[in-house]
Scaffold this motif. Structure first.
Motif, PDB file in Angstrom:
ATOM      1  N   LEU A   1      -5.350   3.365   2.519  1.00  0.00           N
ATOM      2  CA  LEU A   1      -4.199   3.259   3.424  1.00  0.00           C
ATOM      3  C   LEU A   1      -4.598   3.500   4.886  1.00  0.00           C
ATOM      4  CD1 LEU A   1      -1.213   2.677   3.169  1.00  0.00           C
ATOM      5  CD2 LEU A   1      -0.781   5.070   2.776  1.00  0.00           C
ATOM      6  N   ILE A   2      -5.289   4.596   5.121  1.00  0.00           N
ATOM      7  CA  ILE A   2      -5.682   4.932   6.494  1.00  0.00           C
ATOM      8  C   ILE A   2      -6.784   3.976   6.984  1.00  0.00           C
ATOM      9  CG2 ILE A   2      -6.595   6.788   7.989  1.00  0.00           C
ATOM     10  CD1 ILE A   2      -3.781   7.343   6.878  1.00  0.00           C
ATOM     11  N   GLY A   3      -7.684   3.603   6.048  1.00  0.00           N
ATOM     12  CA  GLY A   3      -8.762   2.688   6.411  1.00  0.00           C
ATOM     13  C   GLY A   3      -8.235   1.309   6.762  1.00  0.00           C
ATOM     14  N   CYS A   4      -7.223   0.864   6.029  1.00  0.00           N
ATOM     15  CA  CYS A   4      -6.636  -0.447   6.312  1.00  0.00           C
ATOM     16  C   CYS A   4      -6.032  -0.452   7.726  1.00  0.00           C
ATOM     17  CB  CYS A   4      -5.564  -0.743   5.267  1.00  0.00           C
ATOM     18  SG  CYS A   4      -5.130  -2.456   5.207  1.00  0.00           S
ATOM     19  N   HIS A   5      -5.393   0.665   8.090  1.00  0.00           N
ATOM     20  CA  HIS A   5      -4.840   0.755   9.452  1.00  0.00           C
ATOM     21  C   HIS A   5      -5.962   0.792  10.484  1.00  0.00           C
ATOM     22  CE1 HIS A   5      -3.174   2.772  13.021  1.00  0.00           C
ATOM     23  NE2 HIS A   5      -2.160   1.979  12.778  1.00  0.00           N
ATOM     24  N   ALA A   6      -7.035   1.535  10.165  1.00  0.00           N
ATOM     25  CA  ALA A   6      -8.163   1.632  11.108  1.00  0.00           C
ATOM     26  C   ALA A   6      -8.790   0.256  11.344  1.00  0.00           C
ATOM     27  CB  ALA A   6      -9.207   2.607  10.565  1.00  0.00           C
ATOM     28  N   ILE A   7      -8.877  -0.552  10.289  1.00  0.00           N
ATOM     29  CA  ILE A   7      -9.418  -1.921  10.446  1.00  0.00           C
ATOM     30  C   ILE A   7      -8.505  -2.722  11.382  1.00  0.00           C
ATOM     31  CG2 ILE A   7      -9.785  -4.112   9.204  1.00  0.00           C
ATOM     32  CD1 ILE A   7     -10.834  -2.390   6.859  1.00  0.00           C
ATOM     33  N   HIS A   8      -7.210  -2.492  11.268  1.00  0.00           N
ATOM     34  CA  HIS A   8      -6.266  -3.198  12.151  1.00  0.00           C
ATOM     35  C   HIS A   8      -6.416  -2.734  13.602  1.00  0.00           C
ATOM     36  CE1 HIS A   8      -4.538  -4.591   8.435  1.00  0.00           C
ATOM     37  NE2 HIS A   8      -3.874  -5.475   9.134  1.00  0.00           N
ATOM     38  N   VAL A   9      -6.661  -1.442  13.783  1.00  0.00           N
ATOM     39  CA  VAL A   9      -6.888  -0.944  15.153  1.00  0.00           C
ATOM     40  C   VAL A   9      -8.175  -1.568  15.702  1.00  0.00           C
ATOM     41  CG1 VAL A   9      -7.306   1.104  16.585  1.00  0.00           C
ATOM     42  CG2 VAL A   9      -5.654   1.214  14.735  1.00  0.00           C
ATOM     43  N   LEU A  10      -9.209  -1.630  14.855  1.00  0.00           N
ATOM     44  CA  LEU A  10     -10.463  -2.250  15.285  1.00  0.00           C
ATOM     45  C   LEU A  10     -10.229  -3.714  15.675  1.00  0.00           C
ATOM     46  CD1 LEU A  10     -13.572  -1.943  15.580  1.00  0.00           C
ATOM     47  CD2 LEU A  10     -13.769  -2.704  13.211  1.00  0.00           C
ATOM     48  N   GLY A  11      -9.470  -4.422  14.841  1.00  0.00           N
ATOM     49  CA  GLY A  11      -9.138  -5.819  15.151  1.00  0.00           C
ATOM     50  C   GLY A  11      -8.387  -5.926  16.474  1.00  0.00           C
ATOM     51  N   ALA A  12      -7.464  -4.982  16.704  1.00  0.00           N
ATOM     52  CA  ALA A  12      -6.685  -4.988  17.946  1.00  0.00           C
ATOM     53  C   ALA A  12      -7.587  -4.705  19.147  1.00  0.00           C
ATOM     54  CB  ALA A  12      -5.568  -3.959  17.866  1.00  0.00           C
ATOM     55  N   VAL A  13      -8.567  -3.810  18.964  1.00  0.00           N
ATOM     56  CA  VAL A  13      -9.502  -3.494  20.065  1.00  0.00           C
ATOM     57  C   VAL A  13     -10.346  -4.726  20.401  1.00  0.00           C
ATOM     58  CG1 VAL A  13     -11.540  -2.120  20.669  1.00  0.00           C
ATOM     59  CG2 VAL A  13      -9.567  -0.999  19.650  1.00  0.00           C
ATOM     60  N   ILE A  14     -10.816  -5.446  19.363  1.00  0.00           N
ATOM     61  CA  ILE A  14     -11.619  -6.670  19.599  1.00  0.00           C
ATOM     62  C   ILE A  14     -10.757  -7.714  20.315  1.00  0.00           C
ATOM     63  CG2 ILE A  14     -12.823  -8.578  18.454  1.00  0.00           C
ATOM     64  CD1 ILE A  14     -13.614  -6.476  16.260  1.00  0.00           C
ATOM     65  N   TRP A  15      -9.540  -7.880  19.852  1.00  0.00           N
ATOM     66  CA  TRP A  15      -8.607  -8.831  20.481  1.00  0.00           C
ATOM     67  C   TRP A  15      -8.381  -8.443  21.948  1.00  0.00           C
ATOM     68  CZ3 TRP A  15      -3.293 -10.304  17.807  1.00  0.00           C
ATOM     69  CH2 TRP A  15      -2.664 -11.299  18.558  1.00  0.00           C
TER      70      TRP A  15
ATOM     71  N   LEU B   1       0.830  -1.208   0.000  1.00  0.00           N
ATOM     72  CA  LEU B   1       0.000   0.000   0.000  1.00  0.00           C
ATOM     73  C   LEU B   1       0.864   1.258   0.000  1.00  0.00           C
ATOM     74  CD1 LEU B   1      -2.793  -1.079   2.527  1.00  0.00           C
ATOM     75  CD2 LEU B   1      -2.984  -0.878   0.065  1.00  0.00           C
ATOM     76  N   ILE B   2       1.942   1.248   0.801  1.00  0.00           N
ATOM     77  CA  ILE B   2       2.849   2.405   0.828  1.00  0.00           C
ATOM     78  C   ILE B   2       3.531   2.550  -0.537  1.00  0.00           C
ATOM     79  CG2 ILE B   2       4.975   3.334   1.864  1.00  0.00           C
ATOM     80  CD1 ILE B   2       4.034   2.104   4.541  1.00  0.00           C
ATOM     81  N   GLY B   3       3.872   1.399  -1.159  1.00  0.00           N
ATOM     82  CA  GLY B   3       4.466   1.433  -2.497  1.00  0.00           C
ATOM     83  C   GLY B   3       3.522   2.101  -3.491  1.00  0.00           C
ATOM     84  N   ALA B   4       2.235   1.758  -3.415  1.00  0.00           N
ATOM     85  CA  ALA B   4       1.241   2.379  -4.300  1.00  0.00           C
ATOM     86  C   ALA B   4       1.143   3.877  -4.014  1.00  0.00           C
ATOM     87  CB  ALA B   4      -0.114   1.713  -4.092  1.00  0.00           C
ATOM     88  N   PHE B   5       1.196   4.239  -2.715  1.00  0.00           N
ATOM     89  CA  PHE B   5       1.144   5.660  -2.354  1.00  0.00           C
ATOM     90  C   PHE B   5       2.335   6.405  -2.956  1.00  0.00           C
ATOM     91  CE2 PHE B   5       2.415   9.174   0.372  1.00  0.00           C
ATOM     92  CZ  PHE B   5       1.244   9.919   0.425  1.00  0.00           C
ATOM     93  N   LEU B   6       3.533   5.790  -2.889  1.00  0.00           N
ATOM     94  CA  LEU B   6       4.736   6.441  -3.427  1.00  0.00           C
ATOM     95  C   LEU B   6       4.594   6.689  -4.931  1.00  0.00           C
ATOM     96  CD1 LEU B   6       7.651   4.577  -1.590  1.00  0.00           C
ATOM     97  CD2 LEU B   6       6.884   6.908  -1.219  1.00  0.00           C
ATOM     98  N   VAL B   7       4.000   5.722  -5.629  1.00  0.00           N
ATOM     99  CA  VAL B   7       3.809   5.904  -7.082  1.00  0.00           C
ATOM    100  C   VAL B   7       2.892   7.091  -7.342  1.00  0.00           C
ATOM    101  CG1 VAL B   7       2.830   4.875  -9.167  1.00  0.00           C
ATOM    102  CG2 VAL B   7       4.233   3.487  -7.653  1.00  0.00           C
ATOM    103  N   PHE B   8       1.765   7.140  -6.606  1.00  0.00           N
ATOM    104  CA  PHE B   8       0.816   8.245  -6.817  1.00  0.00           C
ATOM    105  C   PHE B   8       1.419   9.580  -6.405  1.00  0.00           C
ATOM    106  CE2 PHE B   8      -2.712   4.953  -6.234  1.00  0.00           C
ATOM    107  CZ  PHE B   8      -2.912   4.839  -7.593  1.00  0.00           C
ATOM    108  N   ARG B   9       2.090   9.570  -5.245  1.00  0.00           N
ATOM    109  CA  ARG B   9       2.627  10.827  -4.704  1.00  0.00           C
ATOM    110  C   ARG B   9       3.709  11.396  -5.609  1.00  0.00           C
ATOM    111  NH1 ARG B   9       3.970  14.816  -4.306  1.00  0.00           N
ATOM    112  NH2 ARG B   9       4.713  16.142  -2.616  1.00  0.00           N
ATOM    113  N   MET B  10       4.659  10.548  -6.002  1.00  0.00           N
ATOM    114  CA  MET B  10       5.784  11.032  -6.801  1.00  0.00           C
ATOM    115  C   MET B  10       5.399  11.198  -8.269  1.00  0.00           C
ATOM    116  SD  MET B  10       8.924   9.029  -5.026  1.00  0.00           S
ATOM    117  CE  MET B  10      10.187  10.180  -5.512  1.00  0.00           C
ATOM    118  N   GLY B  11       4.347  10.507  -8.684  1.00  0.00           N
ATOM    119  CA  GLY B  11       3.882  10.643 -10.064  1.00  0.00           C
ATOM    120  C   GLY B  11       3.113  11.923 -10.303  1.00  0.00           C
ATOM    121  N   ASN B  12       2.678  12.584  -9.225  1.00  0.00           N
ATOM    122  CA  ASN B  12       1.958  13.863  -9.356  1.00  0.00           C
ATOM    123  C   ASN B  12       2.865  15.002  -8.926  1.00  0.00           C
ATOM    124  OD1 ASN B  12      -1.086  13.541  -9.969  1.00  0.00           O
ATOM    125  ND2 ASN B  12      -0.583  11.852  -8.608  1.00  0.00           N
ATOM    126  N   VAL B  13       2.993  15.996  -9.783  1.00  0.00           N
ATOM    127  CA  VAL B  13       3.855  17.140  -9.446  1.00  0.00           C
ATOM    128  C   VAL B  13       3.243  17.926  -8.286  1.00  0.00           C
ATOM    129  CG1 VAL B  13       4.973  19.207 -10.354  1.00  0.00           C
ATOM    130  CG2 VAL B  13       4.627  17.234 -11.846  1.00  0.00           C
TER     131      VAL B  13
END
Lengths: 75, 197
Positions: free
Chosen positions: B138-152, B36-48
């Motif tokens: 990206l942020i949503g994927c992390h939020a799902i992980h936080v939710l999973g951690a809260v359930i755990w 996901l970070i790799g995809a972000f880098l492509v979008f971020r650096m691909g846009n001036v």
């Protein structure tokens, strides 16, 4: 046998280091200085480094824990 | 020579199966976020210009998210203290610290959810372009992980109150702590990357 393998690795390494060339591997880019090409470049480098980082950290942790346990068992 | 009992053998083992499983899980999670970070880098650096001109008027809530980051970091400290307290057989303190950690994790999710509602109101959606797409994924994927951690953590809290943990046996707290600290450590990287890059 091992000496031969090491020698071949050294020879191949030397040949590669004397022939540095940039390869255009991005089919969607016109040239390597395009922003999108740099983005792909950094992204590929970042993702390539991750398996080594992950396996290095997990392997290093397991190795460290084994060493620590063995040391504790000896004392 | 006296044969070792099963407990002694388990006690001498350097790494339990549960901890090894969590480490492998975290390895695969790292690969997921790397992609996901790799995809972000492509979008971020691909846009001036970033945000792209289509979203130039949208400003991400950096200060509120910075406060949220602080909450998550504090929760990392509290769960670490919970683990230390159960190792010292201070069960009551461990229970309280686990509840505090869960509350901080929930607060993080609620604040982030309210931010998302505001951003969607301003027109930043998953379908509005690469900026919205990579932000929510990206942020949503992390939020799902936080939710999973809260359930755990909720399950671990339940086990702690039913007296399942002691200084000799607390692998549940330990594995949950490892996962929680991973999720906490990942967030500042994503925060600076997405909100400041």
């Amino acid at each position: 046998m091992i000496r031969h393998i090491v020698l071949w690795i050294l020879v191949i390494g030397l040949v590669i280091s004397f022939l540095p060339q940039s390869l255009e591997a991005c089919p969607a880019c016109k040239d390597l200085n395009e922003p999108i090409a740099r983005g792909f470049n950094w992204s590929v480098l970042f993702m390539m480094s991750m398996p080594f980082t992950v396996f290095g950290i997990i392997g290093g942790s397991v190795f460290y824990l084994y060493r620590r346990t063995n040391r504790n068992l000896k004392t | 020579m006296m044969a070792q009992t099963e407990f002694e053998m388990t006690d001498n083992r350097p790494l339990s199966n549960a901890k090894l499983a969590v480490l492998i899980l975290l390895g695969s999670e790292t690969m997921l976020f790397s992609g996901l970070i790799g995809a972000f880098l492509v979008f971020r650096m691909g846009n001036v210009t970033w945000p792209p001109l289509s979203h130039a008027d949208i400003e991400l809530p950096r200060i509120v998210t910075g406060f949220n980051t602080l909450l998550l970091i504090i929760s990392g400290y509290t769960i670490f203290r919970a683990l230390r307290s159960i190792q010292l057989d201070r069960v009551k303190l461990c229970q309280n610290l686990l509840i505090l950690t869960g509350t901080l994790g929930l607060a993080f999710l609620i604040i982030q959810g309210s931010e998302w509602v505001q951003l969607i109101g301003k027109g930043l959606t998953l379908q509005s372009g690469v900026y919205g797409a990579i932000f929510y994924v990206l942020i949503g994927c992390h939020a799902i992980h936080v939710l999973g951690a809260v359930i755990w953590l909720a399950i671990v809290i339940g086990m702690a109150f039913s007296g399942r943990f002691s200084s000799d046996s607390h692998i549940g707290v330990e594995t949950c702590t490892i996962y929680w600290i991973y999720v906490v450590a990942l967030w500042p990287i994503l925060y600076f990357l997405v909100y400041f890059a």
